[in-house]
Design a protein around this motif. Structure first.
Motif, PDB file in Angstrom:
ATOM      1  N   GLN A 103      44.578  -1.073  -3.264  1.00  0.00           N
ATOM      2  CA  GLN A 103      44.249   0.129  -4.327  1.00  0.00           C
ATOM      3  C   GLN A 103      43.652  -0.040  -5.642  1.00  0.00           C
ATOM      4  OE1 GLN A 103      47.805   2.505  -4.709  1.00  0.00           O
ATOM      5  NE2 GLN A 103      48.953   0.913  -3.510  1.00  0.00           N
ATOM      6  N   VAL A 104      43.619  -1.391  -6.034  1.00  0.00           N
ATOM      7  CA  VAL A 104      43.132  -1.451  -7.323  1.00  0.00           C
ATOM      8  C   VAL A 104      42.237  -2.813  -7.453  1.00  0.00           C
ATOM      9  CG1 VAL A 104      43.344  -1.458  -9.841  1.00  0.00           C
ATOM     10  CG2 VAL A 104      45.045  -0.443  -8.498  1.00  0.00           C
ATOM     11  N   PRO A 105      41.386  -3.319  -6.490  1.00  0.00           N
ATOM     12  CA  PRO A 105      40.602  -4.397  -6.507  1.00  0.00           C
ATOM     13  C   PRO A 105      39.843  -4.605  -7.778  1.00  0.00           C
ATOM     14  CG  PRO A 105      39.347  -2.608  -5.378  1.00  0.00           C
ATOM     15  CD  PRO A 105      40.726  -2.109  -5.648  1.00  0.00           C
ATOM     16  N   GLU A 106      39.577  -3.607  -8.707  1.00  0.00           N
ATOM     17  CA  GLU A 106      38.751  -3.967  -9.915  1.00  0.00           C
ATOM     18  C   GLU A 106      39.712  -4.681 -10.929  1.00  0.00           C
ATOM     19  OE1 GLU A 106      40.339   0.564 -10.280  1.00  0.00           O
ATOM     20  OE2 GLU A 106      39.703  -1.053  -8.495  1.00  0.00           O
ATOM     21  N   ALA A 107      41.137  -4.707 -10.735  1.00  0.00           N
ATOM     22  CA  ALA A 107      42.033  -5.550 -11.672  1.00  0.00           C
ATOM     23  C   ALA A 107      41.573  -6.846 -11.615  1.00  0.00           C
ATOM     24  CB  ALA A 107      43.403  -5.178 -11.220  1.00  0.00           C
ATOM     25  N   GLU A 108      40.921  -7.517 -10.593  1.00  0.00           N
ATOM     26  CA  GLU A 108      40.738  -8.832 -10.590  1.00  0.00           C
ATOM     27  C   GLU A 108      39.776  -9.504 -11.717  1.00  0.00           C
ATOM     28  OE1 GLU A 108      38.771 -11.821  -7.298  1.00  0.00           O
ATOM     29  OE2 GLU A 108      38.257  -9.666  -7.203  1.00  0.00           O
ATOM     30  N   THR A 109      39.218  -8.402 -12.372  1.00  0.00           N
ATOM     31  CA  THR A 109      38.289  -8.787 -13.450  1.00  0.00           C
ATOM     32  C   THR A 109      38.790  -7.999 -14.845  1.00  0.00           C
ATOM     33  OG1 THR A 109      36.882  -6.923 -13.133  1.00  0.00           O
ATOM     34  CG2 THR A 109      36.221  -8.828 -11.861  1.00  0.00           C
ATOM     35  N   TRP A 110      39.673  -7.700 -14.775  1.00  0.00           N
ATOM     36  CA  TRP A 110      40.368  -7.152 -16.120  1.00  0.00           C
ATOM     37  C   TRP A 110      40.565  -8.249 -17.055  1.00  0.00           C
ATOM     38  CZ3 TRP A 110      44.425  -2.782 -14.628  1.00  0.00           C
ATOM     39  CH2 TRP A 110      43.867  -2.005 -13.954  1.00  0.00           C
ATOM     40  N   THR A 111      40.234  -7.614 -18.452  1.00  0.00           N
ATOM     41  CA  THR A 111      40.710  -8.646 -19.620  1.00  0.00           C
ATOM     42  C   THR A 111      41.404  -7.976 -20.616  1.00  0.00           C
ATOM     43  OG1 THR A 111      38.659  -7.924 -20.767  1.00  0.00           O
ATOM     44  CG2 THR A 111      38.377  -9.850 -19.592  1.00  0.00           C
ATOM     45  N   THR A 112      41.987  -6.810 -20.504  1.00  0.00           N
ATOM     46  CA  THR A 112      42.931  -5.939 -21.518  1.00  0.00           C
ATOM     47  C   THR A 112      43.865  -5.216 -20.605  1.00  0.00           C
ATOM     48  OG1 THR A 112      42.934  -4.470 -23.343  1.00  0.00           O
ATOM     49  CG2 THR A 112      40.938  -4.171 -21.766  1.00  0.00           C
ATOM     50  N   VAL A 113      44.701  -5.112 -21.478  1.00  0.00           N
ATOM     51  CA  VAL A 113      45.881  -4.456 -20.602  1.00  0.00           C
ATOM     52  C   VAL A 113      45.584  -2.608 -20.770  1.00  0.00           C
ATOM     53  CG1 VAL A 113      47.723  -4.164 -22.531  1.00  0.00           C
ATOM     54  CG2 VAL A 113      48.677  -4.041 -20.262  1.00  0.00           C
ATOM     55  N   ASP A 114      44.687  -2.554 -21.748  1.00  0.00           N
ATOM     56  CA  ASP A 114      44.430  -1.135 -22.161  1.00  0.00           C
ATOM     57  C   ASP A 114      43.796  -0.433 -20.734  1.00  0.00           C
ATOM     58  OD1 ASP A 114      45.181  -1.584 -24.552  1.00  0.00           O
ATOM     59  OD2 ASP A 114      42.997  -1.551 -25.533  1.00  0.00           O
ATOM     60  N   GLU A 115      43.421  -1.055 -19.557  1.00  0.00           N
ATOM     61  CA  GLU A 115      42.773  -0.682 -18.588  1.00  0.00           C
ATOM     62  C   GLU A 115      43.642   0.310 -17.757  1.00  0.00           C
ATOM     63  OE1 GLU A 115      39.861  -1.049 -17.492  1.00  0.00           O
ATOM     64  OE2 GLU A 115      38.960  -2.633 -18.364  1.00  0.00           O
ATOM     65  N   VAL A 116      45.128  -0.013 -17.918  1.00  0.00           N
ATOM     66  CA  VAL A 116      45.969   0.936 -17.499  1.00  0.00           C
ATOM     67  C   VAL A 116      46.289   2.081 -17.889  1.00  0.00           C
ATOM     68  CG1 VAL A 116      47.311  -1.312 -16.632  1.00  0.00           C
ATOM     69  CG2 VAL A 116      48.207  -0.098 -18.454  1.00  0.00           C
ATOM     70  N   LEU A 117      45.705   2.224 -18.860  1.00  0.00           N
ATOM     71  CA  LEU A 117      45.730   3.726 -19.416  1.00  0.00           C
ATOM     72  C   LEU A 117      44.546   4.808 -18.836  1.00  0.00           C
ATOM     73  CD1 LEU A 117      45.941   2.776 -23.155  1.00  0.00           C
ATOM     74  CD2 LEU A 117      47.750   3.159 -21.520  1.00  0.00           C
ATOM     75  N   ASP A 118      43.977   3.990 -17.974  1.00  0.00           N
ATOM     76  CA  ASP A 118      42.709   5.016 -17.444  1.00  0.00           C
ATOM     77  C   ASP A 118      43.532   6.106 -16.468  1.00  0.00           C
ATOM     78  OD1 ASP A 118      41.022   6.159 -15.462  1.00  0.00           O
ATOM     79  OD2 ASP A 118      39.624   4.631 -15.909  1.00  0.00           O
TER      80      ASP A 118
ATOM     81  N   PHE B  94      50.288   5.639 -22.001  1.00  0.00           N
ATOM     82  CA  PHE B  94      50.686   5.209 -20.910  1.00  0.00           C
ATOM     83  C   PHE B  94      51.717   5.991 -20.421  1.00  0.00           C
ATOM     84  CE2 PHE B  94      54.248   2.037 -19.255  1.00  0.00           C
ATOM     85  CZ  PHE B  94      53.396   1.329 -18.369  1.00  0.00           C
ATOM     86  N   LYS B  95      52.654   6.681 -21.032  1.00  0.00           N
ATOM     87  CA  LYS B  95      53.548   7.751 -20.557  1.00  0.00           C
ATOM     88  C   LYS B  95      52.779   8.677 -19.885  1.00  0.00           C
ATOM     89  CE  LYS B  95      57.124  10.720 -21.501  1.00  0.00           C
ATOM     90  NZ  LYS B  95      58.001  11.424 -22.839  1.00  0.00           N
TER      91      LYS B  95
ATOM     92  N   GLY C 136      52.685  -1.695  -1.832  1.00  0.00           N
ATOM     93  CA  GLY C 136      51.722  -0.438  -1.988  1.00  0.00           C
ATOM     94  C   GLY C 136      52.293   0.746  -2.375  1.00  0.00           C
ATOM     95  N   GLN C 137      53.635   0.675  -2.970  1.00  0.00           N
ATOM     96  CA  GLN C 137      54.111   2.065  -3.307  1.00  0.00           C
ATOM     97  C   GLN C 137      53.444   2.348  -4.685  1.00  0.00           C
ATOM     98  OE1 GLN C 137      58.593   1.747  -3.711  1.00  0.00           O
ATOM     99  NE2 GLN C 137      58.828   0.129  -2.241  1.00  0.00           N
ATOM    100  N   VAL C 138      53.134   1.285  -5.375  1.00  0.00           N
ATOM    101  CA  VAL C 138      52.320   1.470  -6.683  1.00  0.00           C
ATOM    102  C   VAL C 138      51.002   0.463  -6.695  1.00  0.00           C
ATOM    103  CG1 VAL C 138      54.108   2.421  -8.275  1.00  0.00           C
ATOM    104  CG2 VAL C 138      53.472  -0.144  -8.049  1.00  0.00           C
ATOM    105  N   GLY C 139      49.861   0.816  -7.534  1.00  0.00           N
ATOM    106  CA  GLY C 139      49.003  -0.029  -7.291  1.00  0.00           C
ATOM    107  C   GLY C 139      48.653  -1.177  -8.449  1.00  0.00           C
ATOM    108  N   LEU C 140      49.938  -0.940  -9.435  1.00  0.00           N
ATOM    109  CA  LEU C 140      49.801  -1.747 -10.695  1.00  0.00           C
ATOM    110  C   LEU C 140      51.131  -1.896 -11.107  1.00  0.00           C
ATOM    111  CD1 LEU C 140      46.813  -0.122 -12.492  1.00  0.00           C
ATOM    112  CD2 LEU C 140      46.751  -2.236 -11.748  1.00  0.00           C
ATOM    113  N   GLY C 141      51.433  -3.164 -11.579  1.00  0.00           N
ATOM    114  CA  GLY C 141      52.728  -3.568 -12.384  1.00  0.00           C
ATOM    115  C   GLY C 141      52.736  -4.547 -13.598  1.00  0.00           C
ATOM    116  N   LEU C 142      53.306  -4.108 -14.374  1.00  0.00           N
ATOM    117  CA  LEU C 142      53.265  -5.125 -15.815  1.00  0.00           C
ATOM    118  C   LEU C 142      54.773  -6.213 -15.466  1.00  0.00           C
ATOM    119  CD1 LEU C 142      52.498  -2.687 -18.339  1.00  0.00           C
ATOM    120  CD2 LEU C 142      51.021  -3.776 -17.028  1.00  0.00           C
ATOM    121  N   ILE C 143      54.150  -7.537 -15.346  1.00  0.00           N
ATOM    122  CA  ILE C 143      55.196  -8.256 -15.106  1.00  0.00           C
ATOM    123  C   ILE C 143      55.024  -9.568 -15.655  1.00  0.00           C
ATOM    124  CG2 ILE C 143      55.952  -7.253 -12.677  1.00  0.00           C
ATOM    125  CD1 ILE C 143      54.537  -9.518 -11.490  1.00  0.00           C
ATOM    126  N   ASN C 144      55.910 -10.540 -15.599  1.00  0.00           N
ATOM    127  CA  ASN C 144      55.648 -12.055 -16.094  1.00  0.00           C
ATOM    128  C   ASN C 144      55.119 -12.959 -14.581  1.00  0.00           C
ATOM    129  OD1 ASN C 144      56.464 -11.640 -18.528  1.00  0.00           O
ATOM    130  ND2 ASN C 144      58.700 -12.340 -18.276  1.00  0.00           N
TER     131      ASN C 144
END
Length: 344
Positions: free
Chosen positions: A144-159, A198-199, A219-227
């Motif tokens: 779903q989100v292959p582009e996340a492989e290159t992310w450098t900021t959590v701001d990307e999830v705001l798109d 974010f909301k 695959g229920q979601v494409g992204l998750g914020l975890i440890n």
């Protein structure tokens, strides 16, 4: 006045739920005694009871433990003051330790102890020392989100294109620490704007990080914020080929690249200071550090210790957020902001 002192109604209820247990029995019935090393542990019993038993065996110290949430126990220790029976505070995060340090409730540790850990993993004033570390990561579904492989900021999830595709655990202490890091780095107004955006992306709330990872993996979601360690534990359990989700270390000075710690401090007034110091030294010993590296998939904080079970990027190689870990103590303001935005 320390920020945790005024957590009244919510914390008061939480404190009633804090259970007392002897390390060896787990019965919750035995009272705390003056001749044992009394540990207030904000770390989960299932995670750390085994290493505390190893500590007893290795040091000959009788250990009794009171388990609860780190912030609740920190608030309780502030209320108990000099009358506390606690000798050692074992916290899930640096913020609670920072609050006690600011309140002058922690002894200054021996430099020989704090000097054992990697730079940046002990309080500069010597009030606490880390025992393990964990990194915030973005879990993603590569389909779903292959582009996340290159992310450098959590701001990307705001798109906006990720609307409805993000999982998070609002009640999790690590998520709340991340939001505190947002406040520290972006300021109150900047953090509020981030959370509002974010909301607006309609993130899906889960009870814990494990469920967030489950949602990404299925695959229920494409992204998750975890440890990071949840993913490594999953791979160790099922094998890499059976885990669809991937994780991205953001590798930048970004709140999403926060590396928080679990750590310990000795309570002022403790009559067990030598035993408490011995306990800390054990947790920082090769045996103690190997436990965290292998059994919890966390980062050891002593140089030269590597996991024998998990192929984790070395802590020394991570580029991480430069946030002062002591500044994560303002949990009360974070909870108020999350409530104001409607993300609790």
């Amino acid at each position: 006045m320390p920020s945790l002192r005024s957590m009244s109604a919510v914390l008061a209820a939480a404190l009633l739920a804090v259970t007392t247990a002897a390390c060896g029995s787990g019965s919750g019935e035995e009272p705390l005694t003056d001749d044992a090393l009394v540990v207030y542990s904000g770390r989960n019993e299932n995670l750390v009871a085994p290493v505390l038993k190893k500590l007893e065996a290795a040091t000959g110290i009788d250990v009794q433990v009171r388990y609860g949430g780190s912030s609740e126990l920190a608030a309780q220790l502030l209320e108990e003051g000099e009358n506390t029976k606690a000798d050692l505070f074992f916290s899930q995060d640096a913020g609670a330790l920072g609050a006690l340090g600011k309140a002058d409730r922690l002894e200054t540790l021996d430099p020989a102890t704090t000097g054992k850990v990697l730079d940046g993993f002990a309080d500069p004033q010597g009030h606490w020392v880390a025992t393990s570390a964990r990194a915030r990561v973005v879990a993603y579904d590569p389909k779903q989100v292959p582009e996340a492989e290159t992310w450098t900021t959590v701001d990307e999830v705001l798109d906006p294109k990720y609307k409805g595709k993000i999982g998070y655990a609002p009640s999790n202490a690590s998520f709340q620490s991340f939001v505190t890091a947002l406040r520290v780095t972006k300021g109150e107004a900047g953090a509020k704007k981030w959370l509002e955006d974010f909301k607006a992306n309609e993130p899906k709330a889960y009870d814990n990080n494990i469920l967030v990872l489950d949602a990404v993996d299925s695959g229920q979601v494409g992204l998750g914020l975890i440890n990071h360690y949840y993913w490594y534990e999953r791979v160790a359990e099922k094998g890499a080929s059976a885990v669809n989700a991937k994780i991205r270390f953001l590798g930048s000075d970004d709140p999403g690249a926060l590396v928080n710690v679990a750590g310990v401090g000795i309570l002022k007034g403790s009559n067990q200071k030598p035993a408490a110091t011995k306990a800390i030294d054990y947790l920082l010993s090769p045996e103690g550090q190997q436990y965290f590296a292998d059994e919890t998939a966390e980062y050891p904080v002593v140089e030269g210790v590597k996991s024998t079970k998990h192929d984790i990027v070395p802590l020394a190689e991570l580029k991480r957020s430069s946030v002062d870990l002591n500044s994560l103590d303002s949990l009360e303001k974070t909870l108020a902001l999350l409530d104001e935005v409607g993300l609790t």
